[in-house]
Scaffold this active site. Structure first.
Site, PDB file in Angstrom:
ATOM      1  N   TYR A  69       0.855  -1.179   0.000  1.00 18.53           N
ATOM      2  CA  TYR A  69       0.000   0.000   0.000  1.00 18.53           C
ATOM      3  C   TYR A  69       0.898   1.238   0.000  1.00 18.53           C
ATOM      4  O   TYR A  69       1.269   1.764   1.051  1.00 18.53           O
ATOM      5  CB  TYR A  69      -0.891   0.034   1.240  1.00 18.53           C
ATOM      6  CG  TYR A  69      -2.039  -0.940   1.276  1.00 18.53           C
ATOM      7  CD1 TYR A  69      -2.314  -1.789   0.217  1.00 18.53           C
ATOM      8  CD2 TYR A  69      -2.873  -1.008   2.387  1.00 18.53           C
ATOM      9  CE1 TYR A  69      -3.368  -2.687   0.258  1.00 18.53           C
ATOM     10  CE2 TYR A  69      -3.943  -1.890   2.448  1.00 18.53           C
ATOM     11  CZ  TYR A  69      -4.190  -2.727   1.385  1.00 18.53           C
ATOM     12  OH  TYR A  69      -5.234  -3.601   1.443  1.00 18.53           O
ATOM     13  N   GLY A 222     -17.345  -0.600  -3.855  1.00 18.23           N
ATOM     14  CA  GLY A 222     -18.161  -1.345  -4.811  1.00 18.23           C
ATOM     15  C   GLY A 222     -17.409  -1.603  -6.090  1.00 18.23           C
ATOM     16  O   GLY A 222     -16.224  -1.942  -6.099  1.00 18.23           O
TER      17      GLY A 222
END
Length: 302
Positions: A69, A222
């Site tokens: 990350y 999503g």
């Protein structure tokens, strides 16, 4: 509902092995920029550090991160170390290994079993820890079996570098394969209200039956995925949000938590206002009628 008065304990608690965590946690992916990885604009360092410290103030004691990350300027692990070390005793940091990114941000070949110690030690170095609370093995699509990789992590657990193990991007078959080698405390898979997934529903059920935490990622993003939170909310979500005086993103988090007492949420953000809203979602209680309505929206494209 005032998001400023709600803390993470409102969502309830679960145990990752012997480590109790509030079910509303924090995902560190978005700390490094306006979108994950090399996408978007690198974050302001002071703001990201402030978000982490505010998360702790709001009762968050479960942070999900990874050495891969990072953006052009920021590393999630470095930010966590700078903001929070020395770490609170109750803080549980969960990291993951398997994928690899080079310094230029490009994805490299996934780790071989013998590479995983290096991945674990890099997380230890970046976080400034002598052991990792929980390490998830992220299965890469080309790996049909996870036995060798998970076995390598199990050896590192026996050596004291890792306290508990989890797996990610898996099926029930992979969970059974891992549990035959060592205990599994969590499964982290993609799962969202607007992403119909019969296999994911089954894995969620299996984890509940075995007392294993199910930890969805991209539950708020999503279909937008690593680009950030979606704005394409179904009218059913918007209607429920209006009824609660909440945002659609908060309803997505609340729906996630309502899928079982073993389900944890790890929404991520680099925005302190969004952080407070995400934590406040843990206090939203959906009615049976609302859950039925959202459930139909979740399953309608199956």
């Amino acid at each position: 509902m005032s998001s400023q008065t709600v803390t993470a304990d409102a969502a309830g608690t679960w145990r990752l092995g012997d480590l109790p965590v509030h079910r509303l946690g924090f995902g560190a992916m978005r700390l490094t920029g306006s979108a994950a990885f090399h996408h978007g604009i690198p974050s302001d360092r002071d703001r990201s550090i402030a978000v982490l410290r505010r998360a702790i103030d709001l009762g968050v004691n479960h942070i999900d991160t990874a050495a891969f990350y990072f953006s052009a300027l920021r590393s999630a692990n470095e930010l966590i170390n700078s903001a929070l070390a020395p770490y609170p005793d109750e803080l549980v940091i969960v990291t993951k290994v398997g994928p690899y990114r080079a310094y230029d941000g490009q994805w490299g070949a996934s780790a071989r079993p013998e590479d995983l110690r290096g991945h674990v030690e890099e997380n230890l170095r970046q976080l400034g820890r002598d052991h990792l609370d929980v390490v998830n093995l992220r299965r890469m699509p080309k790996h049909d079996s996870i036995a060798e990789h998970f076995g390598a992590l199990a050896e590192l657990r026996e050596a004291g570098l890792i306290r508990h193990l989890g797996i990610s991007n898996v099926t029930p078959r992979h969970l059974a394969e891992a549990r035959a080698i060592a205990p599994v405390v969590c499964v982290q898979n993609r799962y969202a209200l607007d992403r119909p997934d019969p296999d994911g529903d089954e894995l969620l059920r299996v984890c509940g039956g075995q007392g294993i935490a199910f930890v969805p990622f991209y539950a708020v993003a999503g279909e937008a995925g690593e680009q950030g939170a979606t704005t394409a909310h179904d009218e059913d979500v918007r209607a429920v949000a209006r009824a609660h005086g909440a945002s659609p993103a908060q309803i997505r988090i609340a729906w996630t938590l309502h899928q079982g007492s073993h389900v944890l949420a790890i929404p991520g953000t680099g925005n302190p206002d969004h952080l407070a809203e995400n934590v406040a979602a843990g206090a939203i209680r959906l009615t049976h009628e609302e859950l039925d309505r959202l459930g139909r929206a979740h399953h309608k494209a199956c």
